[in-house]
Every structure is written in C-alpha cells, then in structure tokens.
Design an enzyme around this catalytic site. Structure first.
Site, PDB file in Angstrom:
ATOM      1  N   LYS A  41       0.817  -1.228   0.000  1.00  0.00           N
ATOM      2  CA  LYS A  41       0.000   0.000   0.000  1.00  0.00           C
ATOM      3  C   LYS A  41       0.844   1.267   0.000  1.00  0.00           C
ATOM      4  O   LYS A  41       2.030   1.252   0.304  1.00  0.00           O
ATOM      5  CB  LYS A  41      -0.980  -0.036   1.178  1.00  0.00           C
ATOM      6  CG  LYS A  41      -2.160  -0.972   0.880  1.00  0.00           C
ATOM      7  CD  LYS A  41      -3.254  -0.921   1.912  1.00  0.00           C
ATOM      8  CE  LYS A  41      -4.377  -1.883   1.504  1.00  0.00           C
ATOM      9  NZ  LYS A  41      -5.367  -2.063   2.557  1.00  0.00           N
TER      10      LYS A  41
ATOM     11  N   ARG B 241      -3.268  -9.960   5.409  1.00  0.00           N
ATOM     12  CA  ARG B 241      -3.730 -10.082   4.015  1.00  0.00           C
ATOM     13  C   ARG B 241      -2.613  -9.576   3.118  1.00  0.00           C
ATOM     14  O   ARG B 241      -2.273  -8.386   3.159  1.00  0.00           O
ATOM     15  CB  ARG B 241      -5.009  -9.264   3.837  1.00  0.00           C
ATOM     16  CG  ARG B 241      -5.614  -9.328   2.447  1.00  0.00           C
ATOM     17  CD  ARG B 241      -6.879  -8.468   2.373  1.00  0.00           C
ATOM     18  NE  ARG B 241      -7.497  -8.533   1.062  1.00  0.00           N
ATOM     19  CZ  ARG B 241      -7.132  -7.794   0.019  1.00  0.00           C
ATOM     20  NH1 ARG B 241      -6.168  -6.911   0.137  1.00  0.00           N
ATOM     21  NH2 ARG B 241      -7.754  -7.934  -1.130  1.00  0.00           N
TER      22      ARG B 241
END
Ligand code: HH2
Length: 274
Positions: free
Chosen positions: A221, A255
């Site tokens: 991210k 995740r």
C-alpha cells in the site's frame, strides 16, 4: 483457544495466519489485469495455497481510491468461477465483495469467508451472510472507494475505527452470527491519510482488545511507498516487515500479495521470538 470458524475450516489463531490475494480485476493498484483471465486467477490462487496461504481472498472489484464500481453481474462473472474452482480443490476461499448478491452466490459456490470492505453496510448484506457458516471480515471504511479519501477526518481515529467495527460486529451477532466467525480490520488506506494509518497501526492492540480476530492488510500500500520511496512493484520487503509488525501488534491474520515471503518471515518470527 482463539479460533476463527470459516465454513468447513477452523483457523487456530494461536499462530498467525496468512490470507493471499487474487484480484480478478483490470485495475487493482498492484496487480490489475494480471489475473482477469479465470484460468490464470485459479492457477494463482492454487499457487498461493501451495505457498502456505491459509485463506485465498478473491476479489472482482478494485477498491483503490477513486476506483469505478463494477456492476454486480460483471463482478459475479469474474469471481464465481474462481471461487468454485478453488473451493472444489480444497482451498479455503474468501470472497472480497460489498454486494449481497455476490456474497450469496459465492457462499453457494463454497466460499469459506466473506470479506466486506464496507462492513456489511449494504442493505441485505447482513441477511445474506448471517445464516451461512462462513467467516466474516468486517472492515472499516467511510463512504465508498470513489468518495472515501474526501472523508478522511477523525477526532480520535483509533477510538472511532474501533467503535465502528465493534458496532458492525454487534449487528452481525444480533443477526445470529457467532463471535468466532468474525474478524475485524481497521482498513488501512480506506478513508485514511498517512497520519491516520500510522496512528491506527500503533492502536492495533486497542482494536485487538475488543476480543475479535484482527485482520490487517498493508501489503504494497501507499503508506509503504511513502516510507520507502519504492514503486508498487518493489514493496515486497516493506510489506513483509509491516506484516511481522502487525502480528506483533496483535493481528491474527495478515492479508498479503507476497505469500511465500510472508510465510517464511512469520516462521522466523515464531522460531526466534524470545
Ligand atoms: N485492502 C484492499 C482490498 N480489500 N480487504 C480487507 N479486509 N483489508 C484490506 O486492507 C483490503 C481489503 C486493497 O488491496 P488490493 O486488493 O490489493 O487492491 P484493489 O482493491 O485495488 O484490488
């Protein structure tokens, strides 16, 4: 013993678990277009399971900031064949969707978990999942992926996110869902700026203390790009570091895109942790 019930699978959370990501999309921020073909998506999901993923999360609609919504029929056409094929081969499959119609069809196709970045807020979402046995991941976001970054305003971000997540978990429990089916996720990057993400990371123990399984997704991210200066394709090491730290801060499931590297790193953490 802490467990997460996911349909036919029971995850023992006394050790950290890994959720691998398969994006059956054209526009995901890190791997858009790579697995839009169902055969390639299935192959990738099987690879992630062989690499040690405890869950394989299949999504057909990108949730990156500003992403365009995908119509339900299109999203179902992308994910259902992949869910079905992976479930048939014994993989614990999670479906990443905000749409009750896709949730129902994925449950019929054998998925073991429903992962909703909208926290089961859509009308009919709670009803779609409550009667099944699947695990449920409740993530925090404000608005929709198209609008969320304009809503990144908080007083105390940790308290607001925790209270929202516990509220959504209670709504599921009121509909008959056992606590052992629920995982909470603060939603890194969803209606949060960098300072919010950093504060939430420090606040993970506070969210874990709510008494539900805690799932964390930071893989590749933007926050990791800001910290390292690396483009999205070169964030594997940063992602592994973030996953280890998340586990040390109370996450029970991480995740990730880079399953093999994360699984190895977690083995080292468990073997050498004092
Ligand atoms: N992040 C993304 C998508 N789904 N689900 C949960 N529970 N937690 C997350 O942090 C999370 C999520 C975004 O990552 P990715 O799937 O790689 O990208 P895209 O949404 O662009 O497909």
């Amino acid at each position: 013993m802490a467990v997460l019930h996911c349909g036919a699978f029971t995850l023992d959370l006394s050790r950290p678990r890994v959720m691998g990501i398969v994006n059956v999309t054209a526009d995901s921020f890190s791997d858009g277009g790579r697995y839009l073909d169902p055969g390639r998506a299935i192959e990738h999901g099987l690879r992630l399971a062989a690499d040690g993923a405890d869950l394989v999360d299949v999504g057909g609609e990108s949730t990156r900031p500003g992403a365009a919504p995908v119509p339900e029929a299109e999203e179902a056409a992308r994910v259902i064949p992949v869910v079905e094929a992976l479930a048939r081969q014994g993989v614990a499959v999670s479906v990443d969707t905000m749409k009750p119609g896709v949730m129902r069809r994925a449950l019929d196709a054998g998925c073991a978990m429903v992962n909703d970045v909208a926290g089961f807020r859509a009308p009919g979402a709670v009803e779609a999942v409550a009667g099944a046995a699947a695990g449920l991941c409740v993530m925090h976001m404000k608005g929709t992926p198209a609008t969320m970054q304009a809503q990144a305003h908080y007083g105390d971000v940790v308290a607001e996110v925790r209270d929202y997540l516990v509220g959504r978990a209670r709504a599921l429990e009121a509909a008959g869902v056992a606590r052992e089916r629920i995982a909470l996720d603060p939603g890194f990057g969803f209606a949060k700026d960098s300072a919010h993400n950093v504060a939430l990371f420090a606040g993970l123990p506070t969210i874990a203390a709510a008494g539900y399984a805690l799932l964390v997704g930071l893989s590749r991210k933007r926050l990791l790009g800001e910290i390292t200066g690396r483009p999205v394709g070169e964030r594997a090491a940063a992602s592994v570091a973030a996953a280890l730290l998340a586990v040390q801060n109370g996450a029970s499931i991480v995740r990730v895109h880079d399953v093999r590297e994360t699984v190895d790193a977690l083995k080292v953490l468990l073997a050498l942790k004092p």
